[in-house]
Design a protein around this motif. Structure first.
Motif, mmCIF file in Angstrom:
data_model
loop_
_atom_site.group_PDB
_atom_site.id
_atom_site.type_symbol
_atom_site.label_atom_id
_atom_site.label_comp_id
_atom_site.label_asym_id
_atom_site.label_seq_id
_atom_site.Cartn_x
_atom_site.Cartn_y
_atom_site.Cartn_z
ATOM 1 N N ARG A 16 41.348 107.578 37.742
ATOM 2 C CA ARG A 16 41.576 106.319 38.470
ATOM 3 C C ARG A 16 42.146 105.280 37.510
ATOM 4 N NH1 ARG A 16 37.332 102.588 42.023
ATOM 5 N NH2 ARG A 16 38.975 101.532 43.192
ATOM 6 N N ARG A 18 42.976 101.402 36.925
ATOM 7 C CA ARG A 18 42.656 100.084 37.484
ATOM 8 C C ARG A 18 43.912 99.207 37.470
ATOM 9 N NH1 ARG A 18 42.918 96.117 33.854
ATOM 10 N NH2 ARG A 18 41.685 96.060 31.928
ATOM 11 N N PRO A 19 43.945 98.201 38.339
ATOM 12 C CA PRO A 19 45.118 97.318 38.340
ATOM 13 C C PRO A 19 45.062 96.352 37.157
ATOM 14 C CG PRO A 19 43.527 96.623 39.999
ATOM 15 C CD PRO A 19 42.966 97.850 39.374
ATOM 16 N N GLN A 95 37.871 104.169 28.355
ATOM 17 C CA GLN A 95 37.731 103.132 27.330
ATOM 18 C C GLN A 95 37.067 101.885 27.922
ATOM 19 O OE1 GLN A 95 42.287 101.710 27.307
ATOM 20 N NE2 GLN A 95 40.998 100.487 25.966
ATOM 21 N N THR A 96 36.594 101.040 27.087
ATOM 22 C CA THR A 96 35.929 99.836 27.567
ATOM 23 C C THR A 96 36.890 99.009 28.438
ATOM 24 O OG1 THR A 96 34.723 97.865 26.896
ATOM 25 C CG2 THR A 96 36.467 98.567 25.413
ATOM 26 N N GLY A 99 37.221 100.155 34.024
ATOM 27 C CA GLY A 99 36.788 100.173 35.428
ATOM 28 C C GLY A 99 35.706 101.185 35.767
ATOM 29 N N TYR A 102 33.064 99.445 37.775
ATOM 30 C CA TYR A 102 33.688 99.095 39.056
ATOM 31 C C TYR A 102 33.644 100.312 39.988
ATOM 32 C CZ TYR A 102 37.050 96.898 42.226
ATOM 33 O OH TYR A 102 37.661 96.337 43.318
ATOM 34 N N ARG A 283 31.943 91.522 30.491
ATOM 35 C CA ARG A 283 30.644 92.114 30.827
ATOM 36 C C ARG A 283 30.692 93.600 30.491
ATOM 37 N NH1 ARG A 283 26.450 90.269 33.422
ATOM 38 N NH2 ARG A 283 25.944 92.278 34.349
ATOM 39 N N SER A 284 30.655 93.863 29.225
ATOM 40 C CA SER A 284 30.800 95.241 28.782
ATOM 41 C C SER A 284 29.433 95.928 28.763
ATOM 42 C CB SER A 284 31.408 95.257 27.380
ATOM 43 O OG SER A 284 31.511 96.567 26.924
HETATM 44 N N1 LIG Z 1 39.987 99.162 40.691
HETATM 45 C C1 LIG Z 1 39.803 97.904 40.292
HETATM 46 N N2 LIG Z 1 40.253 96.884 41.047
HETATM 47 C C2 LIG Z 1 40.077 95.596 40.671
HETATM 48 N N3 LIG Z 1 39.451 95.235 39.533
HETATM 49 C C3 LIG Z 1 38.978 96.203 38.736
HETATM 50 C C4 LIG Z 1 39.127 97.581 39.071
HETATM 51 N N4 LIG Z 1 38.562 98.310 38.103
HETATM 52 C C5 LIG Z 1 38.069 97.436 37.213
HETATM 53 N N5 LIG Z 1 38.311 96.179 37.580
HETATM 54 C C6 LIG Z 1 37.918 94.957 36.846
HETATM 55 O O1 LIG Z 1 38.158 95.230 35.466
HETATM 56 C C7 LIG Z 1 37.143 94.651 34.665
HETATM 57 C C8 LIG Z 1 36.507 95.728 33.797
HETATM 58 O O2 LIG Z 1 35.898 96.663 34.635
HETATM 59 P P1 LIG Z 1 34.508 97.361 34.302
HETATM 60 O O3 LIG Z 1 33.521 96.384 33.796
HETATM 61 O O4 LIG Z 1 34.144 98.172 35.465
HETATM 62 O O5 LIG Z 1 34.951 98.279 33.078
HETATM 63 P P2 LIG Z 1 34.081 99.338 32.269
HETATM 64 O O6 LIG Z 1 34.956 100.501 32.041
HETATM 65 O O7 LIG Z 1 32.792 99.578 32.954
HETATM 66 O O8 LIG Z 1 33.867 98.582 30.908
HETATM 67 P P3 LIG Z 1 32.738 98.804 29.784
HETATM 68 O O9 LIG Z 1 32.867 100.154 29.280
HETATM 69 O O10 LIG Z 1 33.077 97.780 28.745
HETATM 70 O O11 LIG Z 1 31.445 98.524 30.441
HETATM 71 C C9 LIG Z 1 36.165 94.010 35.618
HETATM 72 O O12 LIG Z 1 36.502 92.638 35.722
HETATM 73 C C10 LIG Z 1 36.439 94.700 36.939
HETATM 74 O O13 LIG Z 1 36.111 93.889 38.052
#
Ligand SMILES: Nc1ncnc2c1ncn2[C@@H]1O[C@H](COP(=O)(O)OP(=O)(O)OP(=O)(O)O)[C@@H](O)[C@H]1O
Length: 615
Positions: A16, A18-19, A95-96, A99, A102, A283-284
């Motif tokens: 997937r 993310r945008p 990676q961090t 998404g 999300y 918010r990691s």
């Molecule tokens: N498909 C999506 N559509 C819209 N926004 C997204 C999408 N995926 C991620 N985001 C946004 O991207 C940002 C990072 O996403 P997220 O916190 O889920 O990442 P993560 O991979 O869990 O990061 P980490 O490993 O640091 O916890 C957030 O603001 C989230 O709302």
């Protein structure tokens, strides 16, 4: 083992992307092409030249515009499998900031549209269990733990030292240099509000557990952040999953009856999860979170039971510390995260290479995932990508990792079902029926099996004799002709028919007829993608329950080299048990060990605070 070999499948991988996020100024993407059938082409827009385009292929690729609902649609069949008694693991890797959270949880649980896989999965689970309530009664329990700096912690503990109180509201109550000793449930807590180095207001919170655990929380007001500095009590992981499917038996189990119950619990879990701001994600997640849903079903008519487990795992993101600008505790967390992800990489590498040694023990994460990566589970990985050109190198290494994961072959997925007769025997063991009576029952079953086997052999040799004779004589009659000749309308059915029919009946008795047919349907809805196939694991279940100390690693059972054309096994559960019992029977000590292990809960399970109705 009397488990027939069957087709194995691979770990399924969904990618997937993310945008771009609002406010992200540079919008140069690495994404070149997203195909309908899981193809993905990426390139580095910053470094043009030859061979810059790379093609990857997964089970499915979701582009930046894919909705939460679309993503879940392709995951849904797995949820049904859990209710049919299979173990399922869904995890997000990337990676961090790519998404993962999300996809797994969603950005905001108050809006249904935003719900991630976790909520949708649980919602589905309850809907399906409701629709089956006239046939199967389900109990559902939830555990949620995190692996933070190589420590496993309960995110749902209601009174233990694992509990993280919502500190922002807590600290509002205390003034400068305020010290108090309130009794919180079974733990004494000390709150200190001090000035650190005379400048930064710092709040400290200690929990002294009666069980000798000390938890220390540190809240730095200037950074508007809090985190646990140390916690002496961490949970243990069972190296091989227990018969009841608990990888972390000490974590509290919460019985849930509705999606609302689950939402509430997940909310608490998410609040308690270690989260911190980095340059790459404000918010990691600083820990790997593991939400485990345990399902126990009882067939209303036959009393047969099944168990299914669903692991929903949101991994912490891999990060290049030069980019995340992590220092201090964030750096320490990043190092732990990267180390455990690298251990995961080693395990995946070993599995993909079919190496005889798989280094599961190198990290807590791989220990928790062991049964899902190398066992008989159905496993799906979401690989998450950040489309940003600056993330090109991380994207490539993530995709290479994902490619390797998709090459990992799982054992044939097994459903954990227990037939009624097995259940009855187990109950007898538990309520303390003398061993002699149990032995009589088993001996009787053995006799029945032997009888069936003799009948089947006689019939087979009759068939062989017949076909030998007829081939010698140049006859064109088939075996079917022979069967037809033998069965005159007035005669009873031939012995072979009788025995095989009995065997089939016994199989029906052991399984969940309806659930099985539904499973076949869910296989079809799997869309023919490679995935673990299903075998009925009843016999292994009996062994696991009666002989916990003799449990062999799952992989070994898969590698047994039974000929693929074995006759349909006769009631394998009883055979398995009797043969295992005869191994153990001779020593008094051994038989008492069996009985006591069946009667008493294990020490770890007894330490679980919340009763599990299905044990
Ligand atoms: N498909 C999506 N559509 C819209 N926004 C997204 C999408 N995926 C991620 N985001 C946004 O991207 C940002 C990072 O996403 P997220 O916190 O889920 O990442 P993560 O991979 O869990 O990061 P980490 O490993 O640091 O916890 C957030 O603001 C989230 O709302």
């Amino acid at each position: 083992m009397f488990v027939p070999l069957s087709r194995t499948g691979n770990i399924r991988v969904y990618c997937r992307i993310r945008p771009f996020l609002p406010g992200q100024s540079k919008k140069q993407t690495t994404l070149e092409y997203v195909g309908e059938n899981g193809e993905l082409v990426v390139s580095n827009p910053i470094k043009q030249g030859k061979d810059t385009h790379r093609l990857f292929k997964f089970n499915k690729v979701f582009g930046p515009e894919a909705t939460q609902e679309e993503v879940f649609l392709d995951t849904q069949p797995l949820i049904r499998s859990v209710l049919d008694g299979y173990n399922v693991c869904i995890f997000a890797y990337g990676q961090t900031g790519s998404g993962k959270t999300y996809t797994m949880s969603g950005p905001c649980i108050s809006s249904r549209e935003d719900w991630g896989v976790n909520y949708r999965a649980l919602n589905d689970l309850f809907q399906i269990s409701q629709s089956r309530k006239n046939c199967i009664i389900y109990d559902v329990g939830v555990q949620m733990v995190e692996i933070y700096n190589e420590q496993v912690r309960d995110l749902l503990s209601s009174d233990g030292p694992q509990k993280r109180y919502p500190l922002f509201s807590c600290f509002g109550l205390f003034s400068f240099s305020d010290i108090s000793l309130p009794l919180v449930h079974t733990h004494i807590s000390i709150y200190l509000h001090v000035l650190f180095m005379n400048f930064i207001p710092v709040s400290l919170l200690f929990f002294f557990g009666y069980d000798g655990c000390i938890t220390f929380y540190y809240f730095d007001h200037s950074l508007e952040d809090f985190y646990v500095s140390f916690d002496l009590h961490t949970l243990g992981i069972w190296s091989t999953t227990q018969p009841n499917g608990l990888a972390v038996p000490e974590a509290s189990m919460h019985s849930v009856k509705s999606t609302a119950d689950v939402l509430e619990l997940m909310n608490i879990g998410l609040m308690n999860r270690a989260v911190g701001a980095t340059a790459l994600n404000e918010r990691s997640s600083r820990s790997h979170s593991v939400l485990t849903v345990h399902v126990h079903g009882t067939d209303v008519k036959s009393g047969a039971t099944l168990r299914g487990n669903l692991h929903l795992i949101d991994l912490a993101g891999s990060e290049r510390v030069d980019r995340s600008e992590a220092t201090g505790d964030r750096l320490k967390e990043a190092q732990h995260i990267n180390k455990s992800l690298s251990a995961l990489g080693d395990v995946i590498f070993a599995l993909a290479q079919r190496s005889p040694h798989v280094p599961y023990r190198n990290s807590k994460l791989t220990q928790v995932l062991q049964s899902s990566l190398g066992g008989q589970a159905k496993t799906l990985m979401f690989v998450q990508l950040n489309p940003d050109a600056d993330s090109y190198s991380e994207t490539i290494s993530t995709l290479k990792f994902a490619e390797r994961v998709s090459g990992v072959e799982l054992g044939a997925a097994r459903s954990n079902k227990e037939g009624r007769d097995v259940r009855e025997l187990m109950d007898q063991v538990v309520i303390g029926v003398p061993v002699s009576s149990l032995k009589d029952t088993i001996a009787k079953k053995d006799e029945e099996i032997e009888c069936m086997r003799v009948k089947a052999n006689n019939a087979n040799s009759a068939k062989r004799e017949f076909s030998d004779k007829h081939s010698d004589a140049g006859s064109h009659h088939s075996v079917e002709d022979f069967e037809n000749q033998k069965v005159s309308p007035s005669q009873p059915k031939p012995a072979v028919g009788d025995s095989s029919q009995n065997v089939n009946e016994d199989f029906e008795l052991l399984g969940f007829g309806e659930a099985d047919s539904e499973e076949r349907l869910s296989d079809i809805s799997d869309g023919g993608l490679s995935m673990g196939t299903e075998t009925d694991g009843s016999s292994s279940l009996v062994e696991f329950t009666l002989f916990p100390e003799t449990v062999k690693p799952a992989e070994n059972t898969e590698k047994s080299s039974y000929p693929s054309k074995l006759p349909k096994p006769s009631p394998k559960v009883v055979q398995t048990r009797s043969s295992r019992l005869s191994l153990v029977k001779p020593t008094k000590a051994a038989s008492s060990r069996i009985l006591s292990s069946a009667r008493k809960p294990t020490p770890s399970s007894s330490s679980t605070r919340i009763t599990r109705p299905w044990q």
